[in-house]
Structure formats: structure tokens, C-alpha cells
Design a protein around this motif. Structure first.
Motif, PDB file in Angstrom:
ATOM      1  N   TYR A  83      -4.189  -4.921  -9.854  1.00 21.92           N
ATOM      2  CA  TYR A  83      -3.443  -4.241 -11.218  1.00 21.92           C
ATOM      3  C   TYR A  83      -4.393  -4.705 -12.184  1.00 21.92           C
ATOM      4  O   TYR A  83      -4.834  -5.771 -12.340  1.00 21.92           O
ATOM      5  CB  TYR A  83      -2.052  -4.873 -11.392  1.00 21.92           C
ATOM      6  CG  TYR A  83      -1.074  -4.524 -10.132  1.00 21.92           C
ATOM      7  CD1 TYR A  83      -0.318  -3.097 -10.520  1.00 21.92           C
ATOM      8  CD2 TYR A  83      -0.726  -4.993  -9.149  1.00 21.92           C
ATOM      9  CE1 TYR A  83       0.810  -2.740  -9.644  1.00 21.92           C
ATOM     10  CE2 TYR A  83       0.100  -4.539  -8.440  1.00 21.92           C
ATOM     11  CZ  TYR A  83       0.853  -3.538  -8.582  1.00 21.92           C
ATOM     12  OH  TYR A  83       1.963  -3.026  -7.455  1.00 21.92           O
TER      13      TYR A  83
ATOM     14  N   PHE B  36      -3.730  -9.102  -5.721  1.00 16.68           N
ATOM     15  CA  PHE B  36      -2.759  -9.688  -4.890  1.00 16.68           C
ATOM     16  C   PHE B  36      -2.910  -9.523  -3.150  1.00 16.68           C
ATOM     17  O   PHE B  36      -3.238  -8.150  -2.787  1.00 16.68           O
ATOM     18  CB  PHE B  36      -1.393  -8.913  -5.050  1.00 16.68           C
ATOM     19  CG  PHE B  36      -0.644  -9.335  -6.670  1.00 16.68           C
ATOM     20  CD1 PHE B  36      -0.094 -10.435  -6.508  1.00 16.68           C
ATOM     21  CD2 PHE B  36      -1.091  -8.313  -7.373  1.00 16.68           C
ATOM     22  CE1 PHE B  36       0.518 -10.617  -8.015  1.00 16.68           C
ATOM     23  CE2 PHE B  36      -0.531  -8.877  -8.765  1.00 16.68           C
ATOM     24  CZ  PHE B  36       0.063  -9.739  -8.970  1.00 16.68           C
TER      25      PHE B  36
ATOM     26  N   VAL C  55       6.075  -4.760   0.756  1.00 18.06           N
ATOM     27  CA  VAL C  55       4.393  -4.747   0.347  1.00 18.06           C
ATOM     28  C   VAL C  55       4.505  -3.815  -0.612  1.00 18.06           C
ATOM     29  O   VAL C  55       3.324  -3.826  -1.409  1.00 18.06           O
ATOM     30  CB  VAL C  55       3.600  -4.624   1.382  1.00 18.06           C
ATOM     31  CG1 VAL C  55       3.550  -5.758   2.414  1.00 18.06           C
ATOM     32  CG2 VAL C  55       3.855  -3.395   2.243  1.00 18.06           C
ATOM     33  N   ALA C  56       5.387  -2.756  -0.632  1.00 13.75           N
ATOM     34  CA  ALA C  56       5.230  -1.478  -1.916  1.00 13.75           C
ATOM     35  C   ALA C  56       6.734  -1.463  -1.960  1.00 13.75           C
ATOM     36  O   ALA C  56       7.480  -1.086  -1.177  1.00 13.75           O
ATOM     37  CB  ALA C  56       4.478  -0.429  -1.408  1.00 13.75           C
ATOM     38  N   TYR C  57       6.939  -1.348  -3.464  1.00 17.34           N
ATOM     39  CA  TYR C  57       8.366  -1.252  -4.010  1.00 17.34           C
ATOM     40  C   TYR C  57       8.659  -0.029  -4.729  1.00 17.34           C
ATOM     41  O   TYR C  57       7.987   0.335  -5.779  1.00 17.34           O
ATOM     42  CB  TYR C  57       8.831  -2.397  -4.698  1.00 17.34           C
ATOM     43  CG  TYR C  57      10.243  -2.373  -5.136  1.00 17.34           C
ATOM     44  CD1 TYR C  57      11.337  -2.431  -4.301  1.00 17.34           C
ATOM     45  CD2 TYR C  57      10.561  -1.950  -6.569  1.00 17.34           C
ATOM     46  CE1 TYR C  57      12.551  -2.313  -4.725  1.00 17.34           C
ATOM     47  CE2 TYR C  57      11.690  -1.979  -6.941  1.00 17.34           C
ATOM     48  CZ  TYR C  57      12.904  -1.958  -6.201  1.00 17.34           C
ATOM     49  OH  TYR C  57      13.952  -1.941  -6.306  1.00 17.34           O
TER      50      TYR C  57
ATOM     51  N   LEU D 286      -3.724  -6.692   3.335  1.00 18.88           N
ATOM     52  CA  LEU D 286      -3.085  -5.637   2.319  1.00 18.88           C
ATOM     53  C   LEU D 286      -3.458  -6.218   0.879  1.00 18.88           C
ATOM     54  O   LEU D 286      -2.983  -7.344   0.575  1.00 18.88           O
ATOM     55  CB  LEU D 286      -1.734  -5.277   2.477  1.00 18.88           C
ATOM     56  CG  LEU D 286      -1.125  -4.335   1.660  1.00 18.88           C
ATOM     57  CD1 LEU D 286      -1.844  -2.971   1.972  1.00 18.88           C
ATOM     58  CD2 LEU D 286       0.445  -4.257   1.747  1.00 18.88           C
TER      59      LEU D 286
ATOM     60  N   LEU E 114      -1.377   2.027  -1.365  1.00 19.98           N
ATOM     61  CA  LEU E 114      -0.131   1.594  -2.474  1.00 19.98           C
ATOM     62  C   LEU E 114      -0.238   2.628  -3.606  1.00 19.98           C
ATOM     63  O   LEU E 114      -1.266   2.781  -4.186  1.00 19.98           O
ATOM     64  CB  LEU E 114      -0.036   0.500  -2.791  1.00 19.98           C
ATOM     65  CG  LEU E 114      -0.099  -0.668  -1.762  1.00 19.98           C
ATOM     66  CD1 LEU E 114      -0.018  -2.221  -2.197  1.00 19.98           C
ATOM     67  CD2 LEU E 114       1.243  -0.692  -0.743  1.00 19.98           C
TER      68      LEU E 114
ATOM     69  N   GLY F 294       2.159  -8.044  -5.253  1.00 18.80           N
ATOM     70  CA  GLY F 294       1.579  -6.786  -5.432  1.00 18.80           C
ATOM     71  C   GLY F 294       2.343  -5.562  -5.102  1.00 18.80           C
ATOM     72  O   GLY F 294       1.930  -4.330  -5.196  1.00 18.80           O
ATOM     73  N   SER F 295       3.599  -5.536  -4.848  1.00 19.55           N
ATOM     74  CA  SER F 295       4.645  -4.723  -4.472  1.00 19.55           C
ATOM     75  C   SER F 295       4.727  -3.599  -5.566  1.00 19.55           C
ATOM     76  O   SER F 295       5.103  -2.485  -5.140  1.00 19.55           O
ATOM     77  CB  SER F 295       5.902  -5.200  -3.664  1.00 19.55           C
ATOM     78  OG  SER F 295       6.558  -5.785  -4.746  1.00 19.55           O
ATOM     79  N   SER F 296       4.730  -4.223  -6.862  1.00 17.35           N
ATOM     80  CA  SER F 296       5.009  -3.403  -7.702  1.00 17.35           C
ATOM     81  C   SER F 296       4.349  -3.892  -9.082  1.00 17.35           C
ATOM     82  O   SER F 296       3.840  -5.080  -9.171  1.00 17.35           O
ATOM     83  CB  SER F 296       6.322  -2.977  -8.201  1.00 17.35           C
ATOM     84  OG  SER F 296       7.110  -4.113  -8.719  1.00 17.35           O
TER      85      SER F 296
ATOM     86  N   ALA G 282      -3.557  -5.448  -3.449  1.00 17.41           N
ATOM     87  CA  ALA G 282      -3.016  -4.639  -4.586  1.00 17.41           C
ATOM     88  C   ALA G 282      -3.768  -5.079  -5.592  1.00 17.41           C
ATOM     89  O   ALA G 282      -3.845  -6.253  -5.773  1.00 17.41           O
ATOM     90  CB  ALA G 282      -1.817  -4.542  -4.535  1.00 17.41           C
TER      91      ALA G 282
ATOM     92  N   ASP H  76       1.866   2.508  -6.325  1.00 15.50           N
ATOM     93  CA  ASP H  76       2.274   1.972  -7.501  1.00 15.50           C
ATOM     94  C   ASP H  76       1.068   1.188  -8.169  1.00 15.50           C
ATOM     95  O   ASP H  76       0.844   1.058  -9.505  1.00 15.50           O
ATOM     96  CB  ASP H  76       3.353   1.021  -7.446  1.00 15.50           C
ATOM     97  CG  ASP H  76       3.912   0.802  -8.885  1.00 15.50           C
ATOM     98  OD1 ASP H  76       3.835   1.549  -9.715  1.00 15.50           O
ATOM     99  OD2 ASP H  76       4.367  -0.133  -9.171  1.00 15.50           O
TER     100      ASP H  76
END
Lengths: 257, 319
Positions: A54, A130, B155-157, A50, A33, B97-99, A52, A35
Motif C-alpha cells: 500500500y 505486508f 488475506v483479502a477483505y 502473499l 489482491l 495487508g487484507s485491506s 500486499a 484492494d
């Protein structure tokens, strides 16, 4: 349901063709990803997750705000765990907020609060993790822990050590490593141990045995799971080294150009 | 001709503190943040069968936007008004978590407004396009039909979510292997039969392939008022397939829904935060005659729609 002896054949092979001490195929990708500050995608057999990451960033969630007021000299780790509705056999109606996902989220939060070098992170900040389970076929928490370690490394968040996990199950007196869904749920839930260790510094961060088990069998079960976790450590470390190497060579090539 | 910022403001800083001027500054050079032309779209990639726990699945990528769709089949009773028709129920989920913003907007577990709007829109588009002949989902007329739950996880934006979600939805429907269900009229129960070994699973026939292409309208830059009228910034910009950054500065974001060969399924224009002079100017600019909003489709958008449709069909292996 299968007859008990069928889980491991007389030749020592399991239903999916693995030996008793063999892990499923581990495939990982660091940073899928763009972002996110850090991310990873991990496949352990048919279990796909998956992650993520931050942060560290300013506190935004109510939970982190509460913890920040309680201990203002620390950063907070917040984990959101959700499973895709199509991730398992039956369609799940709720993707987060139920008891099982909450317990996974809290397990991840606790495990990584003690793995992240929290004293090096700016106090009163928040690290968000996440986790999205796209497909679950046993060893879900194992996959999530390994993927989160990789995502944290990708995010450049300082950790004390890799946190690597694996699991083992006792199937009719035979210990098998890294059980899949079918094996985990055999005999109405066979004893399964999930272990997360810090391989280099040595230490167990998470240990969970969820079914009644004779005390004599515990050590063997935990040992097997630990062996699996150490194997996963070597695999993850290679991925991180390879990725860092290629980043370094690209950067230096750019600087030379 | 340059924007009046002092030289401490790096492009990266400008992008964060003043996104609209960042886009305007790039527009002076006829280019966008990711190097595209105004009328260029990002390629659409679609992979079928990516999640094996779902009866049908697909992953769609448009630039950095990634969407995973999975279809699960359940049994249900049909509506009395359409006793021979099954259901396709799409549901869009935007993961935390997408953004960087998504996790903050909907931490409570409720789907965000955007996800709910998209779910409704997808349901409408799939129904209106007649993409799936719902009678294919009938097990026993009036008694038992299949309900296809189509869950679409972002899942990702990075913009273009409708486009990616629709492509993934159609991909998952294309990939869907229908279970072999029999209905016993004497007991009124449905049962799942194991497919004979080596048999090809029954798949849906898609009667049409709906697809969409989004665009954003960026108003003429306020800080550039009084510039020469031939400057690209004197007019509102039409950006094809905007990224998340570009969506934020667009006063209007719309989508063109196409069914191919000049058949339009629909057209949406959702004005953003500011509905006012800039948007109406943009509409007036590209709508010289009263041909409804469809005249917004300039040649670039039309060409884009055609190109994306060709790519989509190729990836769905429908030619």
C-alpha cells in the motif's frame, strides 16, 4: 537424521529429485489482491507467500512517524511480516512480533529502502509492505524478497532495479542451490547463504550467511546463490512483461471499441 | 429524479466522499456497485488441501474476500466433564495487508476486535451445529484427546468475512487427515505412529455443514427525503452478501446461519454505528408479524441460503 551422503546421491540427485544446481519450481501471480495498490503471490516449491503493498500514502504508523521526524525529506518503507500458525511443522503460537519475524521484517525494510527509488517518492509518505507466509519450506526470505519486488512493480512504485534473491547451502562439502527446509536444517543447520542482488545495475543488497563456514567456501556459496538470483530475475521479468503486454492489449482493445 | 451533485462529481469520487449516496444513486437503477441485484450473492469458491504443512486446509473465496484456513492437531487432556471429547479451537486472523485499513487498525500485533469477535462466533457455531462429533477426536478416554487448532487467515477483505471463514473452517475440517496417535496407559504418554504406506488417512465425519449468508441494511437515503414512495430509495434496502463498501454504509449487518433443509442454526443482527430510526424502520418493514427476527429472512435471503448451501456441499463433495 539422515546419513550425510544421502542428501546428494552418487548420481548427483537430491532427496526431492533435483540436481545440485536446480531451483525449485517458481510459480508467481501478480496482483491477486484487488484492494491493495500492488500484490503478488509466490510459490517456491512448497514455500508460499502473499505480499500486499500500500502506498505511497500518508504516514500512519508510529515507526514511520518517528523516521519522518528524523529525516523529513524522505519517504519511509514499513514492512509487516507474519507467518500463518500452520505454515511450518509445529504450530506456531505467535504469528508476529517474535525475534525471527522481526529480523525478517527489518531485513526486508532495509533491502527495499535501497531498492525503491526513494528520491522519486513524495517525501514524508509511507510505503507499507505486508508479507504473509502461508507455508514455509525453506528459503522463506528468498520467497519474500522476490514476491515483494513483484508486488512493488504491480503497485507502480518506481524501483531502481529488480531485487532478486536466492540461497545456497553447503551439505557435506557439496554446494546445493535453493535448499528446502530439510536441507537447511540438516546437520543441525548447514551453512546457508542468502543473497539478494540487483541483476541489471549490479550490486548486492543483502547477503547473509548464518552458520560458521570456512572462508575458502564462501565465494562458491555466494556465487551459487547469485546464479540462482539471476535465474529468478529472468523468470520474474517474463512474468512482468507478459502481464504488462496483456494489460496494454486489453486497454487498447477497449479504446478501439 | 436525480441526486443533486454538480457534474464534477464522478461516480468514483462519489463512492469515496459519500458512499451512502453512491449506493443510493445506483439503487435508483436497481443495481449495486459491482453490478449485482440487491438480492444476488457473489459465488462461493472453496478449494481443499491448499496448504500442505497443515493436516487439513482450505481456501474460500467470496468475490474479492479470500480466506485460508489451516488445521493443526496437538495432544491435550480432556475436560473432566467430557472425558471422551476432543477440542476444535478456531482462531481468526485478519492480516495487515487484507485491506487498506486493516494494517492501520491493528499495527501492534494484537488481533483486532473484529477478529476476536469472529473467533468467538465461529467457536460457538461449530459447537452448536454439532458439525464435528468431538468423540472422534478421543485417543484415550479421560487421558488424552486431540486438539484441532483451526487457524483462519483472512488475506483479502471485501465483506462477507463470516461466510468465507465458516466455509473455509468447514472445508479444512473436511480435509483434515487425523494423525495416527496411540496412547500408552502404563507410561501415560502419547506417540505418533507413521501411517502404513498407501493407507487412506482417517478423516472426520461431518454430521452437518453449517454455513452462513450475510446481509446488510441500508437506510433510506437522507438526501432523498421527500421522494415518491414508490421509489426504491424510500424504503431501507436489504442487500444480500454486502461488500466492504456496502457494509460501511449499512446500519445493520446480519447473518443467517443455516444447517440445511429448513434447520436454522442461528441468526445475528449487529447494528452498525447508528442504531436508531433507520434500523428499526428496516426491521418493522420486513417484520410485519411477531415472528422474531427470523421473519427478516425474506424469500430472497432464503433462496440465497439454499443456493449457497448447494454450492458449498458440491465443493465439499457431500451430496
Amino acid at each position: 537424521m539422515f546419513a550425510s551422503r544421502e542428501f546428494v546421491s552418487p548420481e548427483g540427485l537430491r532427496l526431492d529429485g533435483r540436481r545440485v544446481n536446480e531451483l525449485r519450481r517458481l510459480r508467481v501471480r501478480s496482483g491477486p489482491l484487488t484492494d491493495a495498490d500492488g500484490s503478488s503471490y509466490l510459490e517456491l516449491g512448497n514455500t508460499r507467500v502473499l505480499v500486499a503493498v500500500y502506498g505511497p500514502r500518508e504516514v500512519s504508523s508510529a515507526k514511520a512517524a518517528r523516521q519522518t521526524t528524523q529525516s523529513s525529506d524522505r519517504a519511509t518503507v514499513c514492512c509487516q511480516f507474519s507467518m500463518a500458525t500452520f505454515s511450518g511443522g509445529e504450530r506456531r503460537r505467535k504469528i508476529k512480533g517474535d525475534r525471527r519475524t522481526m529480523s525478517h521484517a527489518s531485513a526486508l525494510e532495509k533491502a527495499f529502502s535501497s531498492t525503491i527509488a526513494i528520491d522519486k517518492i513524495p517525501p514524508r509518505s509511507q510505503i507499507d509492505i505486508f508479507v504473509e507466509v502461508l507455508q514455509s519450506d525453506g528459503g522463506m526470505l528468498v520467497a519474500c524478497i522476490n514476491a515483494t519486488t513483484l508486488a512493488l512493480i504491480d503497485a507502480g512504485i518506481e524501483i531502481r532495479d529488480y531485487l532478486c534473491a536466492s540461497s545456497s547451502a553447503l551439505l557435506n562439502d557439496i554446494t546445493v542451490i535453493d535448499p528446502n527446509q530439510n536441507e537447511e536444517q540438516s546437520f543441525g543447520g548447514s551453512p546457508t547463504a542468502t543473497v539478494a542482488v540487483l541483476p541489471v545495475t549490479g550490486g548486492v543488497v543483502y547477503l547473509d550467511v548464518d552458520t560458521r563456514l570456512h572462508i575458502d567456501r564462501l565465494e562458491e556459496l555466494v556465487n551459487q546463490a547469485t546464479t540462482g538470483a539471476l535465474t529468478i530475475h529472468t523468470l520474474l521479468e517474463k512474468v512482468v512483461r507478459d502481464r504488462t503486454q496483456s494489460t496494454v492489449s486489453t486497454t487498447s482493445a477497449q479504446q478501439n471499441a | 429524479m436525480s441526486l443533486s451533485y454538480n457534474e464534477d462529481v464522478t461516480p468514483e469520487l462519489l463512492r469515496v466522499i459519500h458512499p451512502q449516496d453512491y449506493i443510493s444513486a445506483l439503487a435508483l437503477h436497481n443495481v449495486r456497485g459491482d453490478g449485482r441485484q440487491f438480492d444476488a450473492m457473489r459465488p462461493l469458491e472453496l478449494a481443499l488441501g491448499t496448504v500442505s504443512s497443515a493436516e487439513g486446509s482450505a481456501t474460500a473465496r467470496i468475490g474479492n474476500t479470500t480466506v485460508v484456513a489451516g488445521a493443526k492437531v496437538e495432544i491435550g487432556a480432556p475436560l473432566a466433564s467430557a472425558p471422551g471429547h476432543g477440542f476444535v479451537i478456531p482462531n481468526v486472523i485478519i492480516t495487515g495487508g487484507s485491506s487498506s485499513e486493516a494494517g492501520r487498525l491493528a499495527p501492534s500485533g494484537l488481533p483486532s476486535d473484529q477478529a476476536q469477535v469472529l473467533s468467538k462466533r465461529l467457536a460457538d457455531y461449530l459447537l452448536q451445529s454439532g458439525c464435528v462429533d468431538m468423540s472422534q477426536l478421543c485417543v484415550h478416554e479421560g487421558q488424552c484427546v486431540m486438539v484441532v487448532y483451526l487457524d483462519i487467515v483472512c488475506v483479502a477483505y471485501d465483506g462477507g468475512l463470516l461466510d468465507a471463514a465458516l466455509a473455509a473452517a468447514v472445508g479444512a475440517l473436511r480435509d483434515l487427515a487425523l494423525p495416527n496417535i496411540t496412547f500408552d496407559t502404563s507410561t501415560g504418554t502419547a506417540s505418533l505412529q507413521a501411517a502404513p504406506a498407501g493407507a487412506q488417512p482417517r478423516r472426520l465425519t461431518l454430521r452437518s455443514v453449517p454455513m452462513s449468508l450475510s446481509f446488510g441494511m441500508v437506510p433510506a437515503s437522507a438526501s432523498l427525503a421527500g421522494q415518491a414512495t414508490d421509489s426504491p430509495l424510500a424504503r431501507p434496502l436489504l442487500l444480500v452478501d454486502p461488500t466492504a463498501d456496502e457494509e460501511v454504509v449499512s446500519t445493520g449487518v446480519g447473518s443467517v446461519l443455516s444447517l440445511g433443509s429448513d434447520r436454522w442454526l442461528g441468526f445475528t443482527l449487529a447494528a452498525g454505528t447508528v442504531v436508531g430510526g433507520a434500523t428499526s424502520a428496516a426491521v418493522r418493514q420486513v417484520e410485519p408479524r411477531g415472528f422474531g427476527l427470523l421473519s427478516l429472512l425474506n424469500d430472497a435471503v432464503c433462496a440465497g441460503v439454499a443456493a449457497r448451501r448447494a454450492a458449498l456441499l458440491k465443493q465439499l463433495s457431500i451430496v
